[in-house]
Design a protein around this motif. Structure first.
Motif, PDB file in Angstrom:
ATOM      1  N   PHE A 134     -50.139  28.508  19.659  1.00  0.00           N
ATOM      2  CA  PHE A 134     -50.923  27.772  20.650  1.00  0.00           C
ATOM      3  C   PHE A 134     -50.781  28.531  21.960  1.00  0.00           C
ATOM      4  CE2 PHE A 134     -50.031  24.489  24.090  1.00  0.00           C
ATOM      5  CZ  PHE A 134     -51.356  24.403  24.510  1.00  0.00           C
ATOM      6  N   GLY A 135     -51.898  28.765  22.619  1.00  0.00           N
ATOM      7  CA  GLY A 135     -51.821  29.496  23.878  1.00  0.00           C
ATOM      8  C   GLY A 135     -52.917  29.085  24.843  1.00  0.00           C
ATOM      9  N   ILE A 136     -52.723  29.407  26.112  1.00  0.00           N
ATOM     10  CA  ILE A 136     -53.752  29.178  27.123  1.00  0.00           C
ATOM     11  C   ILE A 136     -53.947  30.457  27.923  1.00  0.00           C
ATOM     12  CG2 ILE A 136     -53.077  26.750  27.306  1.00  0.00           C
ATOM     13  CD1 ILE A 136     -52.070  27.423  30.162  1.00  0.00           C
ATOM     14  N   GLU A 137     -55.134  30.608  28.487  1.00  0.00           N
ATOM     15  CA  GLU A 137     -55.451  31.742  29.350  1.00  0.00           C
ATOM     16  C   GLU A 137     -56.295  31.232  30.518  1.00  0.00           C
ATOM     17  OE1 GLU A 137     -53.924  34.321  28.298  1.00  0.00           O
ATOM     18  OE2 GLU A 137     -53.785  34.024  26.129  1.00  0.00           O
ATOM     19  N   GLY A 180     -66.785  50.070   5.576  1.00  0.00           N
ATOM     20  CA  GLY A 180     -67.566  50.907   6.478  1.00  0.00           C
ATOM     21  C   GLY A 180     -66.729  51.952   7.187  1.00  0.00           C
ATOM     22  N   GLY A 181     -65.448  52.046   6.813  1.00  0.00           N
ATOM     23  CA  GLY A 181     -64.573  53.031   7.429  1.00  0.00           C
ATOM     24  C   GLY A 181     -64.029  52.625   8.778  1.00  0.00           C
ATOM     25  N   ARG A 182     -64.177  51.344   9.133  1.00  0.00           N
ATOM     26  CA  ARG A 182     -63.685  50.865  10.422  1.00  0.00           C
ATOM     27  C   ARG A 182     -62.242  50.387  10.295  1.00  0.00           C
ATOM     28  NH1 ARG A 182     -69.230  49.300  10.072  1.00  0.00           N
ATOM     29  NH2 ARG A 182     -68.531  47.779   8.515  1.00  0.00           N
ATOM     30  N   SER A 183     -61.427  50.684  11.282  1.00  0.00           N
ATOM     31  CA  SER A 183     -60.038  50.219  11.297  1.00  0.00           C
ATOM     32  C   SER A 183     -59.991  48.833  11.933  1.00  0.00           C
ATOM     33  CB  SER A 183     -59.147  51.186  12.079  1.00  0.00           C
ATOM     34  OG  SER A 183     -57.810  50.715  12.098  1.00  0.00           O
ATOM     35  N   LEU A 184     -59.527  47.856  11.156  1.00  0.00           N
ATOM     36  CA  LEU A 184     -59.447  46.469  11.611  1.00  0.00           C
ATOM     37  C   LEU A 184     -58.008  45.983  11.493  1.00  0.00           C
ATOM     38  CD1 LEU A 184     -62.624  45.110   9.787  1.00  0.00           C
ATOM     39  CD2 LEU A 184     -62.446  45.791  12.188  1.00  0.00           C
ATOM     40  N   THR A 185     -57.655  45.001  12.318  1.00  0.00           N
ATOM     41  CA  THR A 185     -56.285  44.491  12.351  1.00  0.00           C
ATOM     42  C   THR A 185     -56.287  42.975  12.419  1.00  0.00           C
ATOM     43  OG1 THR A 185     -55.398  46.480  13.422  1.00  0.00           O
ATOM     44  CG2 THR A 185     -54.138  44.447  13.685  1.00  0.00           C
ATOM     45  N   LEU A 186     -55.462  42.352  11.571  1.00  0.00           N
ATOM     46  CA  LEU A 186     -55.243  40.907  11.706  1.00  0.00           C
ATOM     47  C   LEU A 186     -54.567  40.660  13.048  1.00  0.00           C
ATOM     48  CD1 LEU A 186     -53.884  40.029   8.134  1.00  0.00           C
ATOM     49  CD2 LEU A 186     -56.219  39.803   8.976  1.00  0.00           C
ATOM     50  N   ARG A 187     -55.067  39.694  13.797  1.00  0.00           N
ATOM     51  CA  ARG A 187     -54.575  39.531  15.165  1.00  0.00           C
ATOM     52  C   ARG A 187     -53.073  39.228  15.198  1.00  0.00           C
ATOM     53  NH1 ARG A 187     -57.895  33.830  16.117  1.00  0.00           N
ATOM     54  NH2 ARG A 187     -56.555  32.576  14.752  1.00  0.00           N
ATOM     55  N   PRO A 188     -52.299  40.005  15.951  1.00  0.00           N
ATOM     56  CA  PRO A 188     -50.862  39.763  16.080  1.00  0.00           C
ATOM     57  C   PRO A 188     -50.524  38.826  17.232  1.00  0.00           C
ATOM     58  CG  PRO A 188     -51.405  41.850  17.080  1.00  0.00           C
ATOM     59  CD  PRO A 188     -52.696  41.305  16.539  1.00  0.00           C
ATOM     60  N   GLU A 189     -51.484  38.591  18.127  1.00  0.00           N
ATOM     61  CA  GLU A 189     -51.296  37.684  19.263  1.00  0.00           C
ATOM     62  C   GLU A 189     -52.678  37.244  19.736  1.00  0.00           C
ATOM     63  OE1 GLU A 189     -51.549  38.761  23.054  1.00  0.00           O
ATOM     64  OE2 GLU A 189     -53.115  39.918  22.105  1.00  0.00           O
ATOM     65  N   GLY A 190     -52.720  36.261  20.638  1.00  0.00           N
ATOM     66  CA  GLY A 190     -54.002  35.650  20.965  1.00  0.00           C
ATOM     67  C   GLY A 190     -54.716  36.164  22.192  1.00  0.00           C
ATOM     68  N   THR A 191     -53.981  36.710  23.158  1.00  0.00           N
ATOM     69  CA  THR A 191     -54.574  37.025  24.456  1.00  0.00           C
ATOM     70  C   THR A 191     -55.659  38.097  24.374  1.00  0.00           C
ATOM     71  OG1 THR A 191     -52.557  36.394  25.625  1.00  0.00           O
ATOM     72  CG2 THR A 191     -54.090  37.820  26.801  1.00  0.00           C
ATOM     73  N   ALA A 192     -55.399  39.179  23.650  1.00  0.00           N
ATOM     74  CA  ALA A 192     -56.352  40.291  23.606  1.00  0.00           C
ATOM     75  C   ALA A 192     -57.706  39.837  23.075  1.00  0.00           C
ATOM     76  CB  ALA A 192     -55.799  41.432  22.757  1.00  0.00           C
ATOM     77  N   PRO A 202     -58.346  38.961  37.497  1.00  0.00           N
ATOM     78  CA  PRO A 202     -56.954  38.590  37.222  1.00  0.00           C
ATOM     79  C   PRO A 202     -56.870  37.522  36.144  1.00  0.00           C
ATOM     80  CG  PRO A 202     -57.708  37.567  39.257  1.00  0.00           C
ATOM     81  CD  PRO A 202     -58.818  38.475  38.806  1.00  0.00           C
ATOM     82  N   GLY A 203     -55.747  37.483  35.443  1.00  0.00           N
ATOM     83  CA  GLY A 203     -55.549  36.486  34.401  1.00  0.00           C
ATOM     84  C   GLY A 203     -54.085  36.166  34.212  1.00  0.00           C
ATOM     85  N   ILE A 204     -53.822  35.012  33.613  1.00  0.00           N
ATOM     86  CA  ILE A 204     -52.453  34.607  33.296  1.00  0.00           C
ATOM     87  C   ILE A 204     -52.507  33.651  32.108  1.00  0.00           C
ATOM     88  CG2 ILE A 204     -52.507  32.712  34.987  1.00  0.00           C
ATOM     89  CD1 ILE A 204     -49.462  33.103  35.312  1.00  0.00           C
ATOM     90  N   GLY A 205     -51.462  33.680  31.273  1.00  0.00           N
ATOM     91  CA  GLY A 205     -51.437  32.777  30.134  1.00  0.00           C
ATOM     92  C   GLY A 205     -50.079  32.746  29.467  1.00  0.00           C
ATOM     93  N   PHE A 206     -50.001  31.987  28.371  1.00  0.00           N
ATOM     94  CA  PHE A 206     -48.759  31.947  27.596  1.00  0.00           C
ATOM     95  C   PHE A 206     -49.093  31.797  26.124  1.00  0.00           C
ATOM     96  CE2 PHE A 206     -49.101  27.265  28.516  1.00  0.00           C
ATOM     97  CZ  PHE A 206     -49.124  26.788  27.207  1.00  0.00           C
TER      98      PHE A 206
END
Length: 415
Positions: free
Chosen positions: A128-131, A72-84, A294-298
């Motif tokens: 593995f991550g938490i937010e 469909g012409g959309r730019s997609l990306t394999l996730r490089p990290e979890g938070t976003a 606000p947010g925080i995670g690892f």
């Protein structure tokens, strides 16, 4: 060749998968005790999510993302990290409107970065991550750090070192930015091309440069330029950590490689290698279209955790043994073994049998290799009498059990 895995990926074979399962089991158990709930997000997202969320000047966005255009012409990306992705889901599903705040989440899953493969750094890796989203209180920061330290300790890693810093906020960071630029101005000819490119766009990212890090030891630090709010927050965080009995070191040089961090930034190291990294990101939710939250995670690389466990020779308590192995001799016994196996498995027993038509001695060796706790010996004589012989592999004790009572007896002997 099609028979080779892509560079920077790996196969996890039986015998190794149990180690991954153990780490995940510990992580889930710790998250449950801290009242974190699991979230699962797509493996790929719109590319703009990472450009806006992670930061256009980061190495991840500039050099490491796996990006493609769909039909469909959309730019997609394999996730490089979890938070976003988690924050995107938080905004899209309006979790900020839930009555229970803050929202405490954790995730597991594969991430993808195009970088030079090396030990603990692959192009596909598991994170593995938490937010925690919805509170700026420093006790939340302390809880996030406590969870990370508890997880690593309960997995079995020794020699943990927690380092913390504050990277300021939009109020105090511009002042620091100017001091830093003045310091860097006279050194640009000695710094790498990436550092020169970042000088105008994001000079703080220069401090995270792996090439020129040693040249910047005397650079001004954010801790000396914090506003009163950030300074108080950082002092209170240290107080909560002390009260919780969690040892830490203040490292003013921690920057972290993502643009969204504000206030708290931290790393947990073992022998100088980072196994957990994270921080606070008070502007990310609004940057992605949500309300000021606000947010925080690892994030924690499971690959790195397992490498560290192996380096420390930690013996993991893995459950791999069978409860029962059926040694069947003869065609009639083999048919009976098939129906018995199904009954055993439905009853909750881990059970198996021989499928190669081998003799009793070879079958017993197979049972031993599989770590079977009990062996059921079944032949024509036993079938004629309606019984089976059950052997306890550890002690060698053997008893005869009527077939109608076999499942119950095996369950009792299982413990």
């Amino acid at each position: 060749m099609f028979t080779n895995k892509p560079r920077g990926t790996y196969d996890i074979l039986p015998g190794e998968t149990e180690k991954w399962q153990f780490v995940e089991k510990v992580a889930r158990a710790v998250c449950r005790r801290y009242n974190y709930r699991e979230m699962r997000t797509p493996i790929f997202e719109h590319t703009e999510l990472f450009a806006r969320g992670v930061g256009e000047t980061t190495d991840i966005v500039e050099k490491e993302m796996y990006t493609f255009t769909d039909r469909g012409g959309r730019s997609l990306t394999l996730r490089p990290e979890g938070t976003a992705g988690v924050v995107r889901a938080f905004v899209e599903n309006k979790l900020y409107g839930q009555p229970q705040q803050p929202v405490k989440l954790y995730y597991f899953g594969p991430m993808f970065r195009y970088e030079r493969p090396q030990a603990g750094r692959n192009r596909q890796f598991v994170q593995f991550g938490i937010e925690t989203l919805g509170s700026d209180h420093p006790s939340v920061d302390a809880e996030v750090l406590a969870l990370a330290m508890t997880f690593l300790a309960e997995v079995g890693i020794r020699g943990l070192s927690l380092e913390i810093n504050s990277v300021g906020c939009p109020e105090c960071r511009p002042v620091y930015r100017e001091h830093l630029k003045q310091y860097l101005a006279g050194q640009l000819d000695q710094l790498c091309e990436d550092c020169n490119n970042r000088y105008e766009r994001n000079p703080m990212r220069i401090l995270d440069c792996k090439v020129d890090k040693d040249k910047l030891a005397d650079a001004p630090v954010m801790l000396d330029h914090l506003c009163e709010g950030c300074k108080t927050h950082f002092e209170q965080l240290q107080g909560y950590l002390q009260e919780s009995g969690i040892p830490f070191t203040v490292n003013p040089h921690i920057v972290r490689g993502l643009d969204y961090y504000t206030k708290t930034a931290f790393e947990i190291l073992v022998d100088g290698a980072t196994v957990v990294g994270g921080g606070r990101y008070n502007k990310l939710v609004s940057e992605l279209g949500g309300p000021e939250t606000p947010g925080i995670g690892f994030g924690c690389g499971v690959d790195r955790v397992l490498i560290t466990l192996a380096e420390q020779n930690v013996e993991l308590p893995l459950e791999q043994a069978l409860d029962v192995f059926i040694v069947a001799l003869g065609e009639s016994a083999d048919r009976q073994a098939v129906s018995l196996l199904q009954e055993m498995r439905v009853a909750g027993l881990a059970a198996d049998k021989d499928y190669l038509g081998r003799g009793m001695k070879a079958q017993l060796k197979a049972a031993d290799r599989l770590g079977a706790k009990q062996v059921v010996l079944l032949g024509d004589d036993e079938l004629a009498q309606g019984v089976a012989n059950v052997k306890e592999m550890e002690t060698g004790e053997q008893v005869t059990v009527p077939l109608p009572e076999l499942i119950r007896k095996l369950q009792m002997r299982k413990g």
